[in-house]
Design a protein around this motif. Structure first.
Motif, mmCIF file in Angstrom:
data_model
loop_
_atom_site.group_PDB
_atom_site.id
_atom_site.type_symbol
_atom_site.label_atom_id
_atom_site.label_comp_id
_atom_site.label_asym_id
_atom_site.label_seq_id
_atom_site.Cartn_x
_atom_site.Cartn_y
_atom_site.Cartn_z
ATOM 1 N N SER A 56 0.945 -1.165 -0.009
ATOM 2 C CA SER A 56 -0.028 0.069 0.001
ATOM 3 C C SER A 56 0.928 1.283 0.061
ATOM 4 O O SER A 56 2.074 1.127 0.454
ATOM 5 C CB SER A 56 -0.814 -0.061 1.180
ATOM 6 N N LYS A 57 0.436 2.351 -0.675
ATOM 7 C CA LYS A 57 1.217 3.601 -0.805
ATOM 8 C C LYS A 57 0.378 4.766 -0.236
ATOM 9 O O LYS A 57 -0.784 4.852 -0.310
ATOM 10 C CB LYS A 57 1.505 3.760 -2.202
ATOM 11 N N LEU A 58 1.330 5.601 0.327
ATOM 12 C CA LEU A 58 0.706 6.802 0.946
ATOM 13 C C LEU A 58 1.533 8.027 0.217
ATOM 14 O O LEU A 58 2.675 8.144 0.504
ATOM 15 C CB LEU A 58 0.809 6.937 2.568
ATOM 16 N N VAL A 59 0.771 9.114 -0.179
ATOM 17 C CA VAL A 59 1.252 10.335 -0.634
ATOM 18 C C VAL A 59 0.856 11.439 0.207
ATOM 19 O O VAL A 59 -0.507 11.572 0.305
ATOM 20 C CB VAL A 59 1.178 10.542 -2.027
ATOM 21 N N MET A 60 1.761 12.028 0.987
ATOM 22 C CA MET A 60 1.283 13.191 1.852
ATOM 23 C C MET A 60 1.577 14.435 1.128
ATOM 24 O O MET A 60 2.765 14.569 0.602
ATOM 25 C CB MET A 60 1.720 13.181 3.090
ATOM 26 N N ARG A 61 0.694 15.580 1.168
ATOM 27 C CA ARG A 61 0.851 16.728 0.351
ATOM 28 C C ARG A 61 -0.046 17.815 1.135
ATOM 29 O O ARG A 61 -0.948 17.471 1.939
ATOM 30 C CB ARG A 61 0.591 16.423 -1.076
ATOM 31 N N THR A 62 0.325 19.015 0.722
ATOM 32 C CA THR A 62 -0.454 20.232 1.248
ATOM 33 C C THR A 62 -1.168 20.979 0.010
ATOM 34 O O THR A 62 -0.943 20.721 -1.343
ATOM 35 C CB THR A 62 0.343 21.139 2.035
ATOM 36 N N PHE A 63 -2.156 21.891 0.476
ATOM 37 C CA PHE A 63 -2.923 22.481 -0.392
ATOM 38 C C PHE A 63 -3.425 23.731 0.062
ATOM 39 O O PHE A 63 -3.825 23.544 1.094
ATOM 40 C CB PHE A 63 -4.008 21.615 -1.499
ATOM 41 N N LEU A 105 10.054 28.721 -4.519
ATOM 42 C CA LEU A 105 9.020 28.955 -3.432
ATOM 43 C C LEU A 105 9.307 27.826 -2.441
ATOM 44 O O LEU A 105 9.485 27.702 -1.198
ATOM 45 C CB LEU A 105 7.503 28.942 -3.689
ATOM 46 N N ARG A 106 9.463 26.308 -3.133
ATOM 47 C CA ARG A 106 9.970 25.476 -2.573
ATOM 48 C C ARG A 106 11.189 25.530 -1.520
ATOM 49 O O ARG A 106 11.389 25.124 -0.567
ATOM 50 C CB ARG A 106 9.910 24.004 -3.153
ATOM 51 N N ALA A 107 11.989 26.026 -2.277
ATOM 52 C CA ALA A 107 13.499 26.083 -1.807
ATOM 53 C C ALA A 107 13.456 27.099 -0.475
ATOM 54 O O ALA A 107 14.178 27.003 0.366
ATOM 55 C CB ALA A 107 14.489 26.917 -2.816
ATOM 56 N N GLY A 108 12.574 28.160 -0.651
ATOM 57 C CA GLY A 108 12.220 29.120 0.475
ATOM 58 C C GLY A 108 11.564 28.451 1.834
ATOM 59 O O GLY A 108 11.982 28.586 2.812
ATOM 60 N N THR A 109 10.846 27.453 1.741
ATOM 61 C CA THR A 109 10.164 26.873 2.813
ATOM 62 C C THR A 109 10.918 25.381 2.954
ATOM 63 O O THR A 109 10.551 24.939 4.116
ATOM 64 C CB THR A 109 8.752 26.372 2.186
ATOM 65 N N ARG A 110 11.867 25.268 2.094
ATOM 66 C CA ARG A 110 12.659 23.960 2.570
ATOM 67 C C ARG A 110 11.886 22.875 2.502
ATOM 68 O O ARG A 110 12.030 21.686 3.593
ATOM 69 C CB ARG A 110 13.691 23.945 3.973
ATOM 70 N N ALA A 111 10.963 22.658 1.668
ATOM 71 C CA ALA A 111 9.867 21.539 1.834
ATOM 72 C C ALA A 111 9.873 20.893 0.443
ATOM 73 O O ALA A 111 10.329 21.259 -0.490
ATOM 74 C CB ALA A 111 8.719 22.199 1.997
ATOM 75 N N SER A 112 9.264 19.422 0.512
ATOM 76 C CA SER A 112 8.970 18.760 -0.688
ATOM 77 C C SER A 112 7.704 19.035 -1.188
ATOM 78 O O SER A 112 6.931 19.347 -0.577
ATOM 79 C CB SER A 112 9.313 17.394 -0.475
ATOM 80 N N PRO A 113 7.422 18.913 -2.532
ATOM 81 C CA PRO A 113 6.167 19.137 -3.074
ATOM 82 C C PRO A 113 5.225 17.701 -2.197
ATOM 83 O O PRO A 113 4.008 18.225 -2.287
ATOM 84 C CB PRO A 113 6.243 18.831 -4.579
ATOM 85 N N TYR A 114 5.735 16.792 -2.019
ATOM 86 C CA TYR A 114 5.009 15.746 -1.533
ATOM 87 C C TYR A 114 5.839 14.590 -0.889
ATOM 88 O O TYR A 114 6.985 14.588 -1.020
ATOM 89 C CB TYR A 114 4.074 14.984 -2.664
ATOM 90 N N LEU A 115 5.302 13.750 -0.040
ATOM 91 C CA LEU A 115 6.119 12.896 0.543
ATOM 92 C C LEU A 115 5.411 11.480 0.152
ATOM 93 O O LEU A 115 4.210 11.591 0.130
ATOM 94 C CB LEU A 115 5.918 12.937 2.128
ATOM 95 N N VAL A 116 6.220 10.511 0.250
ATOM 96 C CA VAL A 116 5.661 9.136 0.020
ATOM 97 C C VAL A 116 6.090 7.951 1.230
ATOM 98 O O VAL A 116 7.387 8.076 1.625
ATOM 99 C CB VAL A 116 6.381 8.548 -1.312
ATOM 100 N N HIS A 117 5.149 7.193 1.337
ATOM 101 C CA HIS A 117 5.467 6.061 2.677
ATOM 102 C C HIS A 117 4.852 4.970 2.210
ATOM 103 O O HIS A 117 3.691 4.899 1.688
ATOM 104 C CB HIS A 117 4.790 6.769 3.890
ATOM 105 N N GLU A 118 5.642 3.875 2.310
ATOM 106 C CA GLU A 118 5.235 2.562 1.801
ATOM 107 C C GLU A 118 4.571 2.047 3.240
ATOM 108 O O GLU A 118 5.362 1.782 4.144
ATOM 109 C CB GLU A 118 6.136 1.685 1.424
ATOM 110 N N ALA A 119 3.145 1.674 3.134
ATOM 111 C CA ALA A 119 2.408 1.359 4.175
ATOM 112 C C ALA A 119 2.284 -0.173 4.118
ATOM 113 O O ALA A 119 2.201 -0.701 3.044
ATOM 114 C CB ALA A 119 1.128 2.107 4.545
ATOM 115 N N THR A 120 2.078 -0.761 5.207
ATOM 116 C CA THR A 120 1.763 -2.419 5.391
ATOM 117 C C THR A 120 0.222 -2.429 5.159
ATOM 118 O O THR A 120 -0.616 -1.848 6.223
ATOM 119 C CB THR A 120 2.001 -2.896 6.790
ATOM 120 N N PRO A 121 -0.071 -3.329 4.226
ATOM 121 C CA PRO A 121 -1.673 -3.566 3.998
ATOM 122 C C PRO A 121 -2.158 -4.396 5.384
ATOM 123 O O PRO A 121 -1.694 -5.169 5.944
ATOM 124 C CB PRO A 121 -1.459 -4.405 2.759
#
Length: 203
Positions: A56-63, A105-121
């Motif tokens: 299973s895969k999780l993508v975490m992001r903001t909006f 803008l991302r460089a200014g926040t020192r953030a990634s556009p999104y994060l990925v996590h492999e979860a255990t089903p």
């Protein structure tokens, strides 16, 4: 003929180049195909379509704004315990502003556009997030603040992909939304339980 067409495009685009900074034309109006690809590349869209069988895969992001959000995950059976820090994500207008502006803008926040996590089903997972913002401007004092932390818990299904999105609202309010995005073109809401009272991560 080709040269003439390109020349015409550049002339037509000049007002947009100026207006984009004033919320006139957007990148998607100037170059729709490139803007759509920019969104896919910087939203985790391509990651959602690439699930390793049996996982299973999780993508975490903001909006909502370019303010960032920290994300942590835990598989502990005890609420609010044993979190693993994943990183910081921030929405910077991919597909709306030019890619170089979004990157700056991302460089200014020192953030990634999104994060990925492999979860255990089949294993319940807690996702905790807290957003941080700052405001400043001509004649305006510098202000900082945060929203959260907010924590949700749900159980990933095998061969499914999910988005956990930190959504900024009016007056820097926020909430977490969990969607089954196995088909990223038609995401569906997921029944996720909110866990109140989880403390903010240690600095």
């Amino acid at each position: 003929m080709r040269s003439s067409k390109n020349h015409t495009w550049h002339i037509a685009a000049i007002p947009c180049f100026v207006a984009i900074a004033i919320a006139g034309c957007t990148y998607s109006q100037i170059n729709p195909d490139a803007a759509a690809e920019d969104v896919r590349a910087n939203s985790g869209y391509n990651e959602l379509k690439d699930i390793e069988p049996g996982t299973s895969k999780l993508v975490m992001r903001t909006f909502g704004t370019s303010a960032n959000a920290l994300f942590d995950v835990s598989t502990s059976e005890v609420p609010c315990q044993s979190f693993q820090h994943l990183g910081v994500a921030a929405y910077t207008g991919s597909g709306v502003v030019y890619p170089w502006i979004a990157s700056a803008l991302r460089a200014g926040t020192r953030a990634s556009p999104y994060l990925v996590h492999e979860a255990t089903p089949g294993q319940p997972i807690q996702v905790r997030s807290i957003g941080n913002w700052n405001k400043s401007g001509a004649g305006v004092a510098f202000h900082t603040g945060s929203c959260g932390p907010m924590t949700v818990r749900f159980t990933p299904v095998v061969n499914h992909a999910y988005t956990v999105e930190f959504i900024w609202g009016e007056k820097m309010s926020c909430h977490l939304a969990v969607m089954d995005a196995t088909d990223p073109d038609a995401p569906q809401p997921v029944m996720a339980n909110s866990i109140p009272g989880c403390p903010a991560p240690a600095r």
